[in-house]
Write a protein that holds these residues in place. Structure first.
Motif, PDB file in Angstrom:
ATOM      1  N   ARG A 397       0.858  -1.199   0.000  1.00 26.51           N
ATOM      2  CA  ARG A 397       0.000   0.000   0.000  1.00 26.51           C
ATOM      3  C   ARG A 397       0.884   1.236   0.000  1.00 26.51           C
ATOM      4  O   ARG A 397       2.001   1.207   0.513  1.00 26.51           O
ATOM      5  CB  ARG A 397      -0.884   0.001   1.248  1.00 26.51           C
ATOM      6  N   PHE A 398       0.378   2.313  -0.594  1.00 23.73           N
ATOM      7  CA  PHE A 398       1.068   3.598  -0.448  1.00 23.73           C
ATOM      8  C   PHE A 398       0.064   4.725  -0.294  1.00 23.73           C
ATOM      9  O   PHE A 398      -1.097   4.608  -0.694  1.00 23.73           O
ATOM     10  CB  PHE A 398       1.994   3.892  -1.644  1.00 23.73           C
ATOM     11  N   GLU A 399       0.534   5.782   0.322  1.00 26.25           N
ATOM     12  CA  GLU A 399      -0.186   7.048   0.347  1.00 26.25           C
ATOM     13  C   GLU A 399       0.740   8.094  -0.272  1.00 26.25           C
ATOM     14  O   GLU A 399       1.935   8.117   0.019  1.00 26.25           O
ATOM     15  CB  GLU A 399      -0.547   7.452   1.779  1.00 26.25           C
ATOM     16  N   LEU A 400       0.160   8.934  -1.128  1.00 26.38           N
ATOM     17  CA  LEU A 400       0.917  10.036  -1.723  1.00 26.38           C
ATOM     18  C   LEU A 400       0.715  11.275  -0.861  1.00 26.38           C
ATOM     19  O   LEU A 400      -0.422  11.681  -0.607  1.00 26.38           O
ATOM     20  CB  LEU A 400       0.441  10.308  -3.155  1.00 26.38           C
ATOM     21  N   PHE A 401       1.833  11.844  -0.409  1.00 31.22           N
ATOM     22  CA  PHE A 401       1.762  13.077   0.383  1.00 31.22           C
ATOM     23  C   PHE A 401       2.383  14.235  -0.393  1.00 31.22           C
ATOM     24  O   PHE A 401       3.439  14.099  -1.019  1.00 31.22           O
ATOM     25  CB  PHE A 401       2.508  12.899   1.718  1.00 31.22           C
ATOM     26  N   ILE A 402       1.700  15.369  -0.370  1.00 31.92           N
ATOM     27  CA  ILE A 402       2.222  16.623  -0.908  1.00 31.92           C
ATOM     28  C   ILE A 402       1.841  17.723   0.074  1.00 31.92           C
ATOM     29  O   ILE A 402       0.690  17.806   0.497  1.00 31.92           O
ATOM     30  CB  ILE A 402       1.649  16.944  -2.303  1.00 31.92           C
ATOM     31  N   TYR A 403       2.793  18.542   0.442  1.00 30.87           N
ATOM     32  CA  TYR A 403       2.588  19.636   1.400  1.00 30.87           C
ATOM     33  C   TYR A 403       1.977  19.119   2.711  1.00 30.87           C
ATOM     34  O   TYR A 403       1.099  19.717   3.302  1.00 30.87           O
ATOM     35  CB  TYR A 403       1.705  20.739   0.789  1.00 30.87           C
ATOM     36  N   GLY A 404       2.443  17.955   3.133  1.00 25.21           N
ATOM     37  CA  GLY A 404       1.998  17.395   4.413  1.00 25.21           C
ATOM     38  C   GLY A 404       0.593  16.838   4.398  1.00 25.21           C
ATOM     39  O   GLY A 404       0.029  16.541   5.455  1.00 25.21           O
ATOM     40  N   ARG A 405       0.017  16.669   3.190  1.00 23.50           N
ATOM     41  CA  ARG A 405      -1.363  16.189   3.102  1.00 23.50           C
ATOM     42  C   ARG A 405      -1.423  14.911   2.276  1.00 23.50           C
ATOM     43  O   ARG A 405      -0.745  14.786   1.266  1.00 23.50           O
ATOM     44  CB  ARG A 405      -2.247  17.247   2.424  1.00 23.50           C
ATOM     45  N   GLU A 406      -2.277  13.993   2.718  1.00 18.50           N
ATOM     46  CA  GLU A 406      -2.501  12.781   1.936  1.00 18.50           C
ATOM     47  C   GLU A 406      -3.312  13.153   0.697  1.00 18.50           C
ATOM     48  O   GLU A 406      -4.407  13.692   0.795  1.00 18.50           O
ATOM     49  CB  GLU A 406      -3.261  11.752   2.765  1.00 18.50           C
ATOM     50  N   MET A 407      -2.762  12.860  -0.488  1.00 22.15           N
ATOM     51  CA  MET A 407      -3.418  13.213  -1.749  1.00 22.15           C
ATOM     52  C   MET A 407      -3.986  11.992  -2.474  1.00 22.15           C
ATOM     53  O   MET A 407      -4.848  12.127  -3.342  1.00 22.15           O
ATOM     54  CB  MET A 407      -2.425  13.923  -2.680  1.00 22.15           C
ATOM     55  N   ALA A 408      -3.464  10.823  -2.147  1.00 28.81           N
ATOM     56  CA  ALA A 408      -3.941   9.595  -2.784  1.00 28.81           C
ATOM     57  C   ALA A 408      -3.597   8.417  -1.888  1.00 28.81           C
ATOM     58  O   ALA A 408      -2.675   8.485  -1.075  1.00 28.81           O
ATOM     59  CB  ALA A 408      -3.307   9.422  -4.171  1.00 28.81           C
ATOM     60  N   ASN A 409      -4.363   7.341  -2.060  1.00 29.59           N
ATOM     61  CA  ASN A 409      -4.197   6.136  -1.245  1.00 29.59           C
ATOM     62  C   ASN A 409      -4.380   4.949  -2.184  1.00 29.59           C
ATOM     63  O   ASN A 409      -5.365   4.907  -2.931  1.00 29.59           O
ATOM     64  CB  ASN A 409      -5.250   6.136  -0.139  1.00 29.59           C
TER      65      ASN A 409
END
Length: 490
Positions: A397-409
């Motif tokens: 599994r992965f989560e995409l983070f940008i600017y400290g926010r989860e953007m995708a899972n």
């Protein structure tokens, strides 16, 4: 503006409308107007349109009457444009009516395109038509309002007064169109799945509940798109996606609204590595199409979408950003002791993997500014994800983070119905222990997996957060046309 003065102005506006109606000039009886051009079209194509007749329509935002001639400014979808209105050109009666028009009225102007002595591209009016009467007064300076709450409650006024707000929502529409073009080009099929469901699964969230009178059954609003889309993979559709509203019965803050737009896609015969590649390419495609660049200004930084996104395991991220070595933790008791040592609160039901996730949220998330794939989550917080064959305590599994926010899972999806049933049963136990966000057993979904689902990669994107990034908007309410607000009656 004093309340008494405002009431007097509103009274005068209604009187003007009554006079028009008595004279057989009721603007609300007009059903259409032949709008040939918009403001920016005229400005951008001045050389071609100079001296030609055009018709524009929009809201009058400014008027200056100077005897037999006047200037007004009309705002439409694209921007605004000036018009020169003279008595000798539109006729005495029409000019008399025009002088009574109010700021905020919707008007149509037909005339020739020209440039004033000061060089401003304008329309020399030959006809002016009142299309709708504004009976309310626009704010004099909407940006100056300290009560930003009103901007969200009366978005229609916000859009009238603030061009940048309008541009945000134009960009939002472009983002969604760009996503569709990208996925359609990759062979994905857009589908629609139910919003009212008997079992709201696919995410850790508390659902809204309602009652279906015709069937006399309690139902829920969906919290995710996942379980129905996976059924379609079982059915052989191979590549599917849906962009739609989901509903989670939770609080509101800068990043959360109880109803929001989610995009989920599922692709047969790939895994979470394939989803990483897709996510990276999708973000670049949208940025280039909507913003014309992959260097996106957000807050006080430039987000670089062009260089390869960093990939790091959750355990390595905790070590890198918080200097906490979770590899030494072998039991739930050791994990809880580590949490206490770092003053991170947990619940008694939490296990080793839950503690890792809590430590990550507390010490790492906000530091992930540039695009980062955080991979290999603990199995306890991933009930729908395939275990890593070499380390079954963790999942693909992965989560995409940008600017400290989860953007995708995203996951490599479970396609083993026996394993999935065991995970659902573990979730039911959590539900019994008071976890209102736990998943319930979905027998029909398990039956679908029993039919046979190919190896599949799946991903969910928060569309609102993507739009926040692309428009440099600090809060989710800034990218929702009508965000959830507490009723003023309470």
């Amino acid at each position: 503006m004093a309340e008494q003065n405002l009431n007097e102005i509103l009274k005068i506006r209604r009187e003007k409308l009554a006079e028009l109606q008595e004279a057989g000039k009721d603007p609300f009886q007009i059903t259409k107007y032949d709008q040939t051009h918009h403001s920016m079209e005229i400005k951008d194509n001045f050389e071609e349109l100079e001296g030609k007749t055009v018709s524009i329509a929009g809201r009058m935002m400014f008027k200056r009457v100077m005897g037999k001639a006047s200037f007004c400014n009309v705002q439409d979808l694209q921007g605004n444009i000036q018009s020169y209105v003279a008595r000798d050109n539109i006729g005495e009666e029409s000019y008399k009516d025009f002088k009574k028009f109010d700021i905020g009225d919707l008007i149509g102007i037909k005339g020739e395109v020209f440039k004033t002595k000061t060089g401003e591209i304008s329309i020399h009016a030959t006809e002016v038509t009142l299309l709708s009467k504004s009976l309310q007064v626009l704010p004099e300076k909407f940006h100056g309002l300290t009560n930003t709450d009103m901007r969200y409650r009366q978005r229609y006024v916000d859009l009238v007064m603030n061009q940048d707000v309008k541009e945000t929502f134009v960009k939002r529409s472009k983002c969604i169109s760009a996503i569709r073009r990208f996925l359609d080009g990759q062979g994905f099929m857009e589908v629609e799945t139910p919003m009212l469901v008997s079992n709201a699964g696919g995410a850790a969230a508390r659902p809204f509940e309602t009652h279906y009178n015709a069937l006399d059954e309690d139902v829920k609003l969906r919290i995710s798109l996942e379980l129905y889309l996976k059924r379609l993979i079982v059915g052989g559709l191979e590549r599917v996606y849906e962009i739609g509203r989901v509903f989670r019965n939770e609080g509101t803050d800068a990043r959360h609204n109880p109803e929001f737009t989610l995009m989920e896609l599922y692709q047969a015969y790939t895994d979470y590595n394939g989803m990483m590649e897709l996510a990276e390419n999708l973000y670049r495609h949208v940025a280039q199409e909507v913003c014309g660049t992959m260097q996106i200004p957000y807050g006080d930084v430039i987000i670089d979408l062009e260089k390869p996104f960093e990939r790091i395991t959750m355990i390595d991220a905790l070590k890198k950003y918080a200097n906490i070595d979770f590899t030494t933790v072998k039991t739930t008791e050791e994990a809880k002791a580590l949490a206490k040592e770092h003053h991170v609160e947990f619940e008694e039901r939490h296990k080793k993997g839950d503690i890792l996730s809590l430590l990550f949220e507390e010490f790492v998330e906000e530091k992930l500014i540039q695009p980062t794939f955080v991979i290999d989550h603990p199995v306890e917080i991933s009930p729908l994800t395939k275990k890593k064959p070499e380390d079954p305590e963790y999942v693909e599994r992965f989560e995409l983070f940008i600017y400290g926010r989860e953007m995708a899972n995203a996951y490599s999806e479970i396609n083993d119905p026996i394993d999935q049933r065991e995970r659902f049963e573990a979730q039911e136990e959590l539900l019994a222990q008071g976890d209102e966000e736990a998943n319930r057993i979905d027998e029909d979904f398990l039956n679908a997996l029993s039919i046979g689902m190919p190896p599949t990669g799946g991903i969910g994107f928060g569309i609102d957060r993507m739009v926040m990034l692309m428009t440099n908007s600090p809060a989710i309410r800034d990218v929702l046309l009508f965000p959830t607000m507490k009723s003023l009656d309470k």
